[in-house]
Design an enzyme around this catalytic site. Sequence first.
Site, PDB file in Angstrom:
ATOM      1  N   CYS A 116      55.662  44.189  39.564  1.00 52.03           N
ATOM      2  CA  CYS A 116      55.534  45.418  40.371  1.00 52.03           C
ATOM      3  C   CYS A 116      56.792  45.755  41.179  1.00 52.03           C
ATOM      4  O   CYS A 116      57.227  46.914  41.219  1.00 52.03           O
ATOM      5  CB  CYS A 116      54.330  45.291  41.301  1.00 52.03           C
ATOM      6  SG  CYS A 116      54.100  43.658  41.996  1.00 52.03           S
ATOM      7  N   HIS A 229      54.169  48.345  48.073  1.00 54.16           N
ATOM      8  CA  HIS A 229      55.311  47.454  48.292  1.00 54.16           C
ATOM      9  C   HIS A 229      56.495  48.289  48.794  1.00 54.16           C
ATOM     10  O   HIS A 229      56.766  49.383  48.275  1.00 54.16           O
ATOM     11  CB  HIS A 229      55.744  46.787  46.981  1.00 54.16           C
ATOM     12  CG  HIS A 229      54.780  45.764  46.452  1.00 54.16           C
ATOM     13  ND1 HIS A 229      53.658  45.341  47.122  1.00 54.16           N
ATOM     14  CD2 HIS A 229      54.804  45.055  45.287  1.00 54.16           C
ATOM     15  CE1 HIS A 229      53.026  44.428  46.392  1.00 54.16           C
ATOM     16  NE2 HIS A 229      53.701  44.240  45.268  1.00 54.16           N
TER      17      HIS A 229
HETATM   18  N1  LIG Z   1      48.096  43.459  41.924  1.00 55.33           N
HETATM   19  C1  LIG Z   1      49.292  43.889  41.558  1.00 55.33           C
HETATM   20  O1  LIG Z   1      49.979  44.641  42.273  1.00 55.33           O
HETATM   21  C2  LIG Z   1      49.848  43.493  40.249  1.00 55.33           C
HETATM   22  C3  LIG Z   1      51.024  44.090  39.840  1.00 55.33           C
HETATM   23  C4  LIG Z   1      51.556  43.739  38.602  1.00 55.33           C
HETATM   24  C5  LIG Z   1      50.907  42.824  37.833  1.00 55.33           C
HETATM   25  N2  LIG Z   1      49.755  42.251  38.264  1.00 55.33           N
HETATM   26  C6  LIG Z   1      49.129  41.277  37.393  1.00 55.33           C
HETATM   27  O2  LIG Z   1      47.845  41.746  36.980  1.00 55.33           O
HETATM   28  C7  LIG Z   1      46.961  40.638  36.843  1.00 55.33           C
HETATM   29  C8  LIG Z   1      45.684  40.844  37.649  1.00 55.33           C
HETATM   30  O3  LIG Z   1      45.985  41.122  38.990  1.00 55.33           O
HETATM   31  P1  LIG Z   1      44.876  41.698  39.983  1.00 55.33           P
HETATM   32  O4  LIG Z   1      45.611  42.000  41.205  1.00 55.33           O
HETATM   33  O5  LIG Z   1      44.071  42.769  39.341  1.00 55.33           O
HETATM   34  O6  LIG Z   1      43.932  40.399  40.207  1.00 55.33           O
HETATM   35  P2  LIG Z   1      42.406  40.324  40.645  1.00 55.33           P
HETATM   36  O7  LIG Z   1      42.034  41.447  41.548  1.00 55.33           O
HETATM   37  O8  LIG Z   1      42.215  38.933  41.121  1.00 55.33           O
HETATM   38  O9  LIG Z   1      41.600  40.530  39.291  1.00 55.33           O
HETATM   39  C9  LIG Z   1      41.645  39.597  38.243  1.00 55.33           C
HETATM   40  C10 LIG Z   1      40.798  40.097  37.093  1.00 55.33           C
HETATM   41  O10 LIG Z   1      40.941  39.190  36.005  1.00 55.33           O
HETATM   42  C11 LIG Z   1      39.643  38.805  35.549  1.00 55.33           C
HETATM   43  N3  LIG Z   1      39.669  37.431  35.056  1.00 55.33           N
HETATM   44  C12 LIG Z   1      40.123  36.345  35.695  1.00 55.33           C
HETATM   45  N4  LIG Z   1      39.945  35.240  34.923  1.00 55.33           N
HETATM   46  C13 LIG Z   1      39.388  35.662  33.773  1.00 55.33           C
HETATM   47  C14 LIG Z   1      38.959  35.008  32.583  1.00 55.33           C
HETATM   48  N5  LIG Z   1      39.084  33.701  32.416  1.00 55.33           N
HETATM   49  N6  LIG Z   1      38.416  35.758  31.609  1.00 55.33           N
HETATM   50  C15 LIG Z   1      38.260  37.079  31.763  1.00 55.33           C
HETATM   51  N7  LIG Z   1      38.644  37.763  32.864  1.00 55.33           N
HETATM   52  C16 LIG Z   1      39.200  37.057  33.863  1.00 55.33           C
HETATM   53  C17 LIG Z   1      38.766  38.920  36.767  1.00 55.33           C
HETATM   54  O11 LIG Z   1      37.412  39.065  36.392  1.00 55.33           O
HETATM   55  P3  LIG Z   1      36.256  38.421  37.329  1.00 55.33           P
HETATM   56  O12 LIG Z   1      36.321  39.141  38.617  1.00 55.33           O
HETATM   57  O13 LIG Z   1      35.025  38.659  36.529  1.00 55.33           O
HETATM   58  O14 LIG Z   1      36.586  36.953  37.445  1.00 55.33           O
HETATM   59  C18 LIG Z   1      39.312  40.201  37.409  1.00 55.33           C
HETATM   60  O15 LIG Z   1      38.776  41.335  36.793  1.00 55.33           O
HETATM   61  C19 LIG Z   1      47.784  39.414  37.204  1.00 55.33           C
HETATM   62  O16 LIG Z   1      48.356  38.899  36.024  1.00 55.33           O
HETATM   63  C20 LIG Z   1      48.863  39.961  38.083  1.00 55.33           C
HETATM   64  O17 LIG Z   1      49.997  39.163  38.084  1.00 55.33           O
HETATM   65  C21 LIG Z   1      49.208  42.567  39.449  1.00 55.33           C
END
Ligand SMILES: NC(=O)c1ccc[n+]([C@@H]2O[C@H](COP(=O)([O-])OP(=O)(O)OC[C@H]3O[C@@H](n4cnc5c(N)ncnc54)[C@H](OP(=O)(O)O)[C@@H]3O)[C@@H](O)[C@H]2O)c1
Length: 321
Positions: A116, A229
């Site tokens: 990001c 950010h």
């Molecule tokens: N947040 C940001 O600004 C941002 C920016 C760039 C990239 N990212 C990337 O995007 C990804 C997710 O970030 P987020 O902020 O959305 O995290 P988050 O709010 O913690 O959400 C994680 C998601 O992944 C699912 N998940 C986790 N373990 C899983 C599994 N074993 N099988 C299937 N689904 C699973 C979760 O489902 P459940 O709730 O059902 O467990 C939830 O829907 C990460 O790789 C992060 O590095 C995030």
Amino acid sequence: MVGQAMRSILEERNFPVAELRLLASERSRGRRFPFRGDEIEVEVLGENSFRGVDLALFSAGKEVSLRYAPLAVEAGAVVVDNSSAFRMEEKVPLVVPEVNPDHAFGHGGIIANPNCSTIQMVVVLKPLHDRSPMRRVVVSTYQSVSGTGKDAVDELHKQSSDVLSGKEPVPRVYPHAIAFNCLPHIDVFLPNGYTREEMKMVEETRKIMGLPELPVSATTVRVPVFVGHSESVNVEFEEAIDPEEARNILREAPGVEVVDDPESNLYPLALHAEGKDPCYVGRIRSDLSCPRALNMWIVSDNLRKGAALNAVQIAELISGI
Ligand SMILES: NC(=O)c1ccc[n+]([C@@H]2O[C@H](COP(=O)([O-])OP(=O)(O)OC[C@H]3O[C@@H](n4cnc5c(N)ncnc54)[C@H](OP(=O)(O)O)[C@@H]3O)[C@@H](O)[C@H]2O)c1
């Protein structure tokens, strides 16, 4: 957090979806979310989840991407992956549509969405680099807790109310309290003294810009902000660029909005960027210690341009939309 943003962005941008499947872990089984007037039930991710899928947007972390993205490709889908799993693999394009759209077409099934903090920085630097090549970038970030995911957002809420009611905040997601604090620590520390987040900014900026030798120095800091950010960026060019010329270039640049009227207290703010698409830039000024360099302040919604929006734009690009 990113998955929810993807769902609303697909709807907002009227992406041509015949059928949307929402996949998550066991703990979300059966939850329902709205999409275009319908309710879609979440399915649990499994090895057969990708049958009949054309496009798979992954945002469930590196381990899930490493295991399931190749299965999705095998089943015939193109994967746009938000995790860091494949970003630095030579054969995987790392794409920001405003910066290197042509890279998207060389994919072998997986296209990576950059970190990001890197996305919002390169969207602003590219048009300036086209005017005069960059020689060095020094960046310090002020990153919101939503960049860590939903658990971190909950932690900032809880710790803030604990502190205000006189209770000791208990850190769970981060090694220290994040409420009323700044943590110069995002992702793990590496042997070179930098964090992995800092090295992602160095390596991903070079790969996206096609400048493998570009000197980049990053310090990444987590701050108690929910969404958005902010970055202080110092960039040295081959030739000096006057700040007014830089503003004019950036006013014409795709995905950028200039907010730069300090006399009227106008500059980019995380609170204003939340829920919006552009990368906002302001405080553009010459570096008094280096005549060929500019200082600037760049802010964007990390869940949208920093993740979900960029992923959907990549999908639009490769679908010819
Ligand atoms: N947040 C940001 O600004 C941002 C920016 C760039 C990239 N990212 C990337 O995007 C990804 C997710 O970030 P987020 O902020 O959305 O995290 P988050 O709010 O913690 O959400 C994680 C998601 O992944 C699912 N998940 C986790 N373990 C899983 C599994 N074993 N099988 C299937 N689904 C699973 C979760 O489902 P459940 O709730 O059902 O467990 C939830 O829907 C990460 O790789 C992060 O590095 C995030």
